[in-house]
Motif scaffolding. Structure first.
Motif, short mmCIF file in Angstrom:
data_model
loop_
_atom_site.label_atom_id
_atom_site.label_comp_id
_atom_site.label_asym_id
_atom_site.label_seq_id
_atom_site.Cartn_x
_atom_site.Cartn_y
_atom_site.Cartn_z
N VAL A 298 0.86 -1.18 0.00
CA VAL A 298 0.00 0.00 0.00
C VAL A 298 0.90 1.24 0.00
O VAL A 298 1.74 1.40 0.89
N VAL A 299 0.74 2.08 -1.02
CA VAL A 299 1.53 3.30 -1.14
C VAL A 299 0.59 4.49 -1.00
O VAL A 299 -0.37 4.63 -1.77
N VAL A 300 0.87 5.36 -0.03
CA VAL A 300 0.05 6.54 0.21
C VAL A 300 0.76 7.76 -0.36
O VAL A 300 1.89 8.07 0.03
N HIS A 301 0.09 8.44 -1.29
CA HIS A 301 0.68 9.61 -1.96
C HIS A 301 0.22 10.89 -1.27
O HIS A 301 -0.93 10.97 -0.82
N PRO A 302 1.09 11.90 -1.21
CA PRO A 302 0.71 13.18 -0.57
C PRO A 302 -0.49 13.83 -1.27
O PRO A 302 -0.67 13.67 -2.48
N GLY A 303 -1.28 14.52 -0.50
CA GLY A 303 -2.42 15.23 -1.05
C GLY A 303 -2.78 16.41 -0.18
O GLY A 303 -2.33 16.52 0.97
N MET A 304 -3.61 17.28 -0.71
CA MET A 304 -4.02 18.46 0.04
C MET A 304 -5.40 18.23 0.65
O MET A 304 -6.32 17.75 -0.01
N SER A 305 -5.52 18.57 1.93
CA SER A 305 -6.81 18.39 2.61
C SER A 305 -7.50 19.74 2.79
O SER A 305 -6.91 20.80 2.55
N PHE A 306 -8.73 19.67 3.24
CA PHE A 306 -9.49 20.89 3.54
C PHE A 306 -8.87 21.65 4.70
O PHE A 306 -9.12 22.85 4.88
N LEU A 307 -8.04 20.94 5.51
CA LEU A 307 -7.47 21.59 6.68
C LEU A 307 -6.56 22.76 6.31
O LEU A 307 -6.59 23.80 6.96
N GLU A 308 -5.76 22.56 5.23
CA GLU A 308 -4.88 23.65 4.82
C GLU A 308 -5.68 24.89 4.44
O GLU A 308 -5.29 26.03 4.74
N VAL A 309 -6.83 24.67 3.80
CA VAL A 309 -7.68 25.80 3.42
C VAL A 309 -8.29 26.43 4.69
O VAL A 309 -8.37 27.65 4.82
N MET A 310 -8.71 25.58 5.65
CA MET A 310 -9.28 26.09 6.90
C MET A 310 -8.26 26.92 7.67
O MET A 310 -8.59 27.98 8.21
N TYR A 311 -7.03 26.41 7.73
CA TYR A 311 -5.99 27.16 8.44
C TYR A 311 -5.86 28.57 7.85
O TYR A 311 -5.70 29.55 8.57
N THR A 312 -5.94 28.64 6.54
CA THR A 312 -5.79 29.94 5.85
C THR A 312 -7.00 30.83 6.12
O THR A 312 -6.86 32.01 6.45
N ARG A 313 -8.20 30.27 5.96
CA ARG A 313 -9.41 31.07 6.13
C ARG A 313 -9.57 31.57 7.57
O ARG A 313 -9.99 32.70 7.80
N LEU A 314 -9.24 30.70 8.54
CA LEU A 314 -9.43 31.05 9.95
C LEU A 314 -8.21 31.73 10.56
O LEU A 314 -8.23 32.09 11.74
N ARG A 315 -7.17 31.92 9.73
CA ARG A 315 -5.92 32.52 10.21
C ARG A 315 -5.43 31.77 11.46
O ARG A 315 -5.20 32.34 12.52
N PHE A 316 -5.30 30.48 11.31
CA PHE A 316 -5.03 29.59 12.42
C PHE A 316 -3.76 28.79 12.13
O PHE A 316 -3.65 28.14 11.09
N ASP A 317 -2.78 28.86 13.03
CA ASP A 317 -1.51 28.18 12.85
C ASP A 317 -1.51 26.86 13.62
O ASP A 317 -1.48 26.86 14.86
N PRO A 318 -1.53 25.70 12.93
CA PRO A 318 -1.60 24.41 13.61
C PRO A 318 -0.32 24.04 14.35
O PRO A 318 -0.31 23.06 15.10
N VAL A 319 0.75 24.80 14.15
CA VAL A 319 2.00 24.45 14.81
C VAL A 319 1.86 24.54 16.33
O VAL A 319 2.61 23.90 17.07
N ASN A 320 0.87 25.31 16.81
CA ASN A 320 0.64 25.45 18.24
C ASN A 320 -0.25 24.34 18.81
O ASN A 320 -0.58 24.34 19.98
#
Length: 508
Positions: A113-135
């Protein structure tokens, strides 16, 4: 035997699918989509890319577990015939249980099973909500609503709020932690033309129209668990370690869709007798000085509190947290000498102040003083409380000796009624005797209901001893005289005193 390549369809906008994922799907011998209910699938149709959607498993399944297991088994079976590209909404590594299942079960069947990188809705949410997940951030799927941790110390995201039924279950779980009025952000169709992000109170969640598989919920950092809100709205720093949530979650499951039939059909009225029974079993454990029993019976009483709270919560009336908050505020309000700088000098002043503060509360305001005594109380306890309340207005005898004299007076009136042979009059006078005896108990700070409960238990124990003696003799009850039976009774009393370590008191 083939290889399973797992790719993501992105958060919604087809332009957010990675180029490598698009090429894999374009060149796939077998392309399987977990679901075709996703905006990016239209791009596959426009590009004439053949695929098989697995939405039928959602229609056939009885739970999310069975759906995901069915999809996993099918993908693995197809991979046994050759390479498979399996496409999921968003990113393969964000809130995708089937990916985890394929990796685990694929290893067991020796299917790569090979899992390839992809973009999730979370990246868009982080941008819209001005929210940094690093914290820090906590993310769960809505199907795991019953497993929401109470000790969340990070922002919280719930993904894929499919429909109003899911939203309702999610709402109940979250309100237990955050409260009904907690404001979250409803994130709808992020990255799509009709994208919407708006504030919403938790109690409104299942009433919202913008609910589907592309709906998420974002909750800012919650309050510290166990914080108590004081009367002025201030929150003290010390948290209470007590956690009611395990029992609340058990009750949610018992009354849930696949819960216990008995628990599910209960109402406030059908549970009345059980609450009374549990309280009396608690009293019995106290009388027996049974510490384990006290602990167990307190748990049973707490169960009654939680099931009543759950019923009310399902009806949109109040929650278990509301009960805790209300009684906490009430105790703070009624004890200003403890929670403010207003000390009281003695116990009497404390009770006067308690009554004054209690009477100021809406539910304690009545047309008549004795209306505050609940009519459903056991009769002896009701008599005690009626006389206690009237005494606070000065309506009572001055001395205990006067009450004793009244006991004798009422007893003589009962004997006179017996001599008359009038059963109705006898019942009335017997009631007067018991009523004035309850008053005499109150004079000596004895709660008559508890006293009678103790006497009942004592009689039960002693009579059982007499019964055992009769049985051990091999003789029939009718062969014993009353004096012989009384001898067994007196022996039972002596055994009680011996077990209790107290001397036998002889009655004159």
């Amino acid at each position: 035997m083939g290889t399973i390549h797992i790719v993501g369809l992105g958060p919604g906008d087809a332009g957010l699918i990675t180029l490598s994922a698009f090429r894999l799907m374009q060149e796939a011998r077998c392309l399987l989509l977990r679901t075709a209910v996703h905006p990016s699938v239209s791009m596959l149709d426009e590009a004439h890319i053949a695929y098989e959607a697995l939405d039928r498993f959602y229609e056939q399944g009885t739970s999310f577990d069975s759906v995901y297991q069915g999809i996993t088994d099918y993908v693995l079976d197809r991979a046994s015939e050759g390479d498979v590209v399996y496409a999921v909404p968003g990113s393969p590594v964000v809130a995708e249980r089937t990916v985890l299942m394929l990796e685990k079960e694929g290893a067991g069947r020796h299917i790569p099973v090979v899992v390839h990188p992809g973009m999730s809705f979370l990246e868009v949410m982080y941008t819209r909500l001005r929210f940094d997940p690093v914290n820090g951030v906590t993310i769960i799927d809505s199907s795991d609503a019953g497993q929401v941790p109470r000790d969340i110390r990070t922002p919280f995201i719930v993904t894929q709020v499919y429909d109003r039924h899911v939203a309702s279950d999610l709402k109940l779980s979250l309100m237990d932690i955050y409260g009904d009025e907690y404001e979250a952000q409803l994130v709808y169709h992020v990255s799509l033309p009709d994208e919407s992000i708006r504030p919403i109170k938790l109690y409104e969640l299942d009433r919202c129209d913008q609910i589907d598989h592309l709906t998420s919920l974002f909750l800012p950092v919650p309050p510290v668990e166990g914080d108590v809100v004081s009367e002025d709205g201030e929150t003290p720093q010390e948290g209470m370690p007590f956690d009611l949530d395990p029992l609340v979650q058990v009750m949610a499951r018992l009354r849930g869709e696949r819960g216990c039939p008995w628990d599910k059909r209960q109402t406030h009225k059908t549970l009345r007798r059980f609450l009374i029974e549990e309280v009396y079993e608690m009293l019995d454990a106290i009388d027996q000085n049974d510490i384990e029993g006290i602990r167990e019976e307190l748990g049973d009483i707490l169960y009654q509190v939680v099931i009543h709270a759950r019923i009310a919560e399902e009806e949109g009336l109040f929650s278990a947290q509301d009960i805790v908050n209300d009684v906490t505020k009430k105790m703070i309000r009624r004890h200003p000498h403890v929670f403010t700088d207003k000390p009281l000098e003695n116990r009497h002043m404390s009770m006067v102040n308690w009554d004054r503060l209690k009477q100021s509360e809406r539910r304690q305001q009545h047309d008549h003083l004795l209306d505050g005594v609940v009519k459903g109380l056991p009769s002896l306890l009701a008599a005690y409380k009626l006389q206690e309340k009237s005494a606070k207005k000065g309506f009572e005898w001055d001395t205990a000796e006067q009450v004793v004299a009244k006991v004798h007076e009422e007893w003589q009136e009962f004997l006179d009624a017996v001599a008359e042979g009038d059963r109705n009059h006898m019942e009335e006078e017997a009631g007067d005797v018991l009523f004035v005896l309850a008053n005499l108990c109150r004079r000596y700070d004895i709660e008559p209901e508890c006293a009678l409960h103790r006497a009942n238990n004592k009689f039960r124990s002693r009579f059982s001893y007499v019964e055992d003696c009769v049985r051990a003799s091999g003789r029939d009850w009718s062969e014993f005289s009353l004096d012989e039976l009384d001898g067994f009774w007196q022996k039972a009393k002596r055994e009680e005193r011996k077990d209790a370590g107290t001397p036998v008191r002889r009655k004159r």
